[in-house]
Design a protein around this motif. Structure first.
Motif, PDB file in Angstrom:
ATOM      1  N   UNK A   1       0.862  -1.178   0.000  1.00  0.00           N
ATOM      2  CA  UNK A   1       0.000   0.000   0.000  1.00  0.00           C
ATOM      3  C   UNK A   1       0.902   1.232   0.000  1.00  0.00           C
ATOM      4  N   UNK A   2       0.736   2.114  -0.983  1.00  0.00           N
ATOM      5  CA  UNK A   2       1.593   3.304  -1.042  1.00  0.00           C
ATOM      6  C   UNK A   2       0.815   4.503  -1.549  1.00  0.00           C
ATOM      7  N   UNK A   3       1.331   5.675  -1.194  1.00  0.00           N
ATOM      8  CA  UNK A   3       0.696   6.928  -1.592  1.00  0.00           C
ATOM      9  C   UNK A   3       1.710   8.063  -1.460  1.00  0.00           C
ATOM     10  N   UNK A   4       1.493   9.161  -2.191  1.00  0.00           N
ATOM     11  CA  UNK A   4       2.434  10.278  -2.125  1.00  0.00           C
ATOM     12  C   UNK A   4       2.245  11.080  -0.830  1.00  0.00           C
ATOM     13  N   UNK A   5       3.370  11.580  -0.310  1.00  0.00           N
ATOM     14  CA  UNK A   5       3.367  12.499   0.836  1.00  0.00           C
ATOM     15  C   UNK A   5       4.360  13.624   0.547  1.00  0.00           C
ATOM     16  N   UNK A   6       4.477  14.541   1.469  1.00  0.00           N
ATOM     17  CA  UNK A   6       5.428  15.653   1.352  1.00  0.00           C
ATOM     18  C   UNK A   6       5.275  16.406   0.033  1.00  0.00           C
ATOM     19  N   UNK A   7       4.034  16.779  -0.238  1.00  0.00           N
ATOM     20  CA  UNK A   7       3.730  17.569  -1.422  1.00  0.00           C
ATOM     21  C   UNK A   7       4.121  16.847  -2.710  1.00  0.00           C
TER      22      UNK A   7
ATOM     23  N   UNK B   1       3.245   2.033   3.120  1.00  0.00           N
ATOM     24  CA  UNK B   1       2.597   2.147   4.423  1.00  0.00           C
ATOM     25  C   UNK B   1       2.275   0.800   5.049  1.00  0.00           C
ATOM     26  N   UNK B   2       2.454   0.738   6.380  1.00  0.00           N
ATOM     27  CA  UNK B   2       1.986  -0.371   7.204  1.00  0.00           C
ATOM     28  C   UNK B   2       2.514  -1.723   6.715  1.00  0.00           C
ATOM     29  N   UNK B   3       3.842  -1.841   6.630  1.00  0.00           N
ATOM     30  CA  UNK B   3       4.474  -3.044   6.092  1.00  0.00           C
ATOM     31  C   UNK B   3       4.555  -4.198   7.079  1.00  0.00           C
ATOM     32  N   UNK B   4       4.452  -3.904   8.394  1.00  0.00           N
ATOM     33  CA  UNK B   4       4.618  -4.973   9.382  1.00  0.00           C
ATOM     34  C   UNK B   4       3.803  -4.681  10.628  1.00  0.00           C
ATOM     35  N   UNK B   5       3.417  -5.741  11.313  1.00  0.00           N
ATOM     36  CA  UNK B   5       2.721  -5.636  12.586  1.00  0.00           C
ATOM     37  C   UNK B   5       3.764  -5.747  13.704  1.00  0.00           C
TER      38      UNK B   5
END
Length: 169
Positions: free
Chosen positions: A28-34, A41-45
Motif C-alpha cells: 500500500x503506497x501513496x504520495x506524501x510531502x507535497x 505504508x503499514x508493512x509490518x505488525x
C-alpha cells in the motif's frame, strides 16, 4: 545422517506463517510531502507486550557465516516481534521453524531479494541474523522492557542450510 534444507526466494505468501516481508512490491503506497515522497505504508505488525514494553530501534552490524550454514540453534521472542531491514541492496538468509509440541520443527530457509526485510512474529523460532558473503548492516525494530524476551533451542543434530543452486551474493 545430515539433515538439510535448501533456501528458496522469500515471498509474502511463503513467509506469512512466520511474519511479514518488508518490501515495496505490492505494498500500500501513496504520495506524501507535497508529492516529493512515496510512502509504503503499514508493512509490518510490530508487537511489544509484557511488563514495561516499548519498541526499540537499533542498528546491527552482521558478519556472514560459512555456507552451507550448520544450524545448531534457533531462538524466539515471547513478548515481541523482530524486524530486520538491510541498509543496502544485498540479500541475506532467513531461517524459520514452525512451533511443534517438541519445540521447533523442520527449518524453512529463504533468501531475500535485494532490499527486502522481514518481521518475525512474536514466538516465531528463527535463526540468528545471517548475512551472505560479506558484512551487512541492518535496522532492527524489536521489544524492550522487563521480563525475559529470549528463548533458545539447541538441536540434538544440526541442520545443514544450503543456498539455492547457482546462488551468488
Amino acid at each position: 545422517m545430515t539433515r538439510t534444507s535448501t533456501a528458496v526466494p522469500l515471498t509474502r505468501e511463503a513467509f506469512a506463517p512466520f511474519g511479514d516481508v518488508l518490501d515495496t512490491a505490492g505494498a500500500n503506497h501513496f504520495p506524501i510531502n507535497n508529492g516529493k515522497c512515496e510512502r509504503y505504508h503499514d508493512l509490518a505488525n510490530v508487537e511489544a507486550t509484557g511488563p514495561n514494553a516499548r519498541v526499540l530501534v537499533s542498528i546491527a552490524k552482521g558478519t556472514p557465516y560459512e555456507m552451507p550454514l550448520a544450524l545448531t540453534m534457533v531462538e524466539r521472542h515471547p513478548f515481541g516481534s523482530q524486524i530486520f531491514m538491510p541498509l543496502d541492496q544485498r540479500p541475506f538468509l532467513v531461517v524459520v521453524c514452525p512451533d511443534t509440541n517438541d519445540g521447533p520443527g523442520e527449518p524453512h530457509a529463504f533468501v531475500t531479494a535485494p532490499g527486502q526485510g522481514i518481521n518475525y512474529r512474536r514466538n516465531t523460532w528463527h535463526a540468528v541474523l545471517t548475512p551472505i558473503g560479506s558484512n551487512q548492516d541492518f535496522i532492527v525494530v524489536d521489544r524492550g522492557g522487563d521480563g525475559s524476551n529470549l528463548e533458545e533451542f539447541f538441536f540434538e543434530e544440526p541442520w545443514e542450510i544450503r543456498l539455492p543452486e547457482g546462488f551468488a551474493p
